[in-house]
Design an enzyme around this catalytic site. Structure first.
Site, PDB file in Angstrom:
ATOM      1  N   GLY A  68       0.932  -0.913  -0.280  1.00 48.05           N
ATOM      2  CA  GLY A  68      -0.253   0.289  -0.026  1.00 48.05           C
ATOM      3  C   GLY A  68       0.759   1.317   0.125  1.00 48.05           C
ATOM      4  N   SER A  95       6.328  -4.720  -2.195  1.00 47.48           N
ATOM      5  CA  SER A  95       5.476  -3.274  -2.630  1.00 47.48           C
ATOM      6  C   SER A  95       6.645  -2.113  -1.454  1.00 47.48           C
ATOM      7  CB  SER A  95       4.187  -2.895  -2.882  1.00 47.48           C
ATOM      8  OG  SER A  95       4.064  -1.480  -3.540  1.00 47.48           O
ATOM      9  N   TRP A  96       5.101  -1.978  -0.924  1.00 49.79           N
ATOM     10  CA  TRP A  96       5.402  -0.898   0.725  1.00 49.79           C
ATOM     11  C   TRP A  96       5.750  -1.985   1.513  1.00 49.79           C
ATOM     12  CZ3 TRP A  96       6.436   2.705   3.341  1.00 49.79           C
ATOM     13  CH2 TRP A  96       6.235   2.711   4.801  1.00 49.79           C
ATOM     14  N   ASP A 113       8.338  -4.005 -13.925  1.00 48.96           N
ATOM     15  CA  ASP A 113       7.503  -3.145 -12.838  1.00 48.96           C
ATOM     16  C   ASP A 113       8.400  -1.543 -14.199  1.00 48.96           C
ATOM     17  OD1 ASP A 113       6.576  -1.786 -10.763  1.00 48.96           O
ATOM     18  OD2 ASP A 113       7.724  -3.884  -9.749  1.00 48.96           O
ATOM     19  N   HIS A 144       4.497  -4.816 -11.455  1.00 59.05           N
ATOM     20  CA  HIS A 144       4.422  -5.132 -10.159  1.00 59.05           C
ATOM     21  C   HIS A 144       4.140  -6.342 -10.075  1.00 59.05           C
ATOM     22  CE1 HIS A 144       5.175  -2.546  -7.185  1.00 59.05           C
ATOM     23  NE2 HIS A 144       3.606  -2.348  -6.661  1.00 59.05           N
TER      24      HIS A 144
END
Length: 319
Positions: A43, A115-116, A271, A299
């Site tokens: 996120g 990711s985050w 990505d 991604h």
């Protein structure tokens, strides 16, 4: 990840009281006496998976999942304008993870996320390396301001029409300034209609960035309930407009603190939102990390990339 084991539902769940009015939802799956592992969602603000686990060996692993502050089942939810975003920073999330570890009586755990989630794992592990047995990261990010600027401005060179719509989602007088700060202000507007529109505009841009990936899925970001859209964008704008409260290059500069922690990094060559350069730089700075780059992935990942992440989890259960 690729399904491997029969569906496993939580055997335990609850809320962690952080002492400042926040309650962080967590759940445990698998073997209560197994090797502890923590799944860290992305996120920020995506919330943990609500599907039964099928990628983690339920006989071997004690898997913990949690919803980071103000999203998923944690309260207060960021869709509520009364939720205080000043109590949601990277350091707050690191402290929540450590508080959760202590609450569950876990000495050390394997960390897995993308990711985050990769950024948060790196930040936690650099502060608490003695509590980490290993790390698996997918779609590696360190949330440098340069990475944020690429995702929300630089990538617009490839999708100019979509980026113009993203830029035009903020008031005209703010379109040449800090777009993320402008979105953060919109997401604090007391008018729900304003927040809904800003969230939709933001998520349309996120969808555009992955639209040409080999396995990009239409509506990957926007396909969620409206309250979850609002929470996701409110949290993202809050974090990214503040550079995640990390010094530029902090996580790469401090990679030496990860010495001795084995890791597998998997990243898609295509990505667009998180170019592979960051994963490459991290692997060079972290000798204990092994980087695998997948030519069929962006991604959103791919079957091969998911299989590699699953294989890493299998590898770590023997260590």
């Amino acid at each position: 990840m690729v399904d491997l084991y029969p569906p496993t539902d939580p055997y335990d769940s609850g809320f962690l009281d952080t002492g400042d009015g926040n309650r962080v939802y967590y759940e445990q799956l698998g073997n209560p006496g197994g090797k502890p592992a923590l799944a860290v969602h992305g996120g920020p603000g995506s919330g943990a998976s609500r599907r039964p686990s099928r990628a983690w060996d339920p006989e071997h692993y004690r898997l913990v999942r949690f919803d980071q502050r103000n999203c998923g089942r944690s309260t207060p939810h960021a869709a509520d304008p009364a939720a205080d975003m000043s109590l949601n920073t990277t350091q707050h999330l690191i402290d929540d993870m450590e508080r959760l570890r202590e609450h569950l009586g876990i000495e050390k755990w394997l960390l897995s996320g993308g990711s985050w989630g990769a950024t948060l794992i790196l930040a936690y592990a650099q502060q608490h390396p003695a509590r980490v047995t290993g790390i698996t990261l997918q779609a590696v990010t360190t949330t440098r301001r340069s990475e944020i600027d690429w995702l929300y401005r630089g990538a617009g060179r490839f999708y100019p029409e979509a980026w113009d719509r993203f830029r035009d989602g903020v008031p005209a007088g703010e379109r040449d300034g800090d777009l993320l700060a402008a979105y953060a202000r919109l997401m604090e507007n007391p008018d729900r209609a304003v927040r809904e529109k800003a969230a939709a505009d933001w998520l349309a841009w996120e969808d555009a960035v992955i639209s040409d990936e080999p396995n990009g899925q239409p509506g990957m970001y926007s396909d969620r309930e409206v309250d979850d859209q609002i929470a996701f964008v409110r949290i993202c704008a809050h974090f990214f407009s503040n550079g995640a409260w990390l010094a530029e290059d902090q996580l790469l500069r401090d990679a030496h603190r990860l010495a001795g922690i084995p890791a597998v990094l998997v990243h898609g060559r295509h990505d667009m939102g998180s170019p592979v350069q960051t994963a490459w730089e991290l692997a060079k700075a972290w000798p204990d990390a092994r980087l695998q780059i997948f030519e069929d992935s962006g991604h959103a990942g791919s079957l091969a990339m998911q299989e590699a992440a699953r294989a890493a989890v299998e590898e770590f259960k023997r260590s």
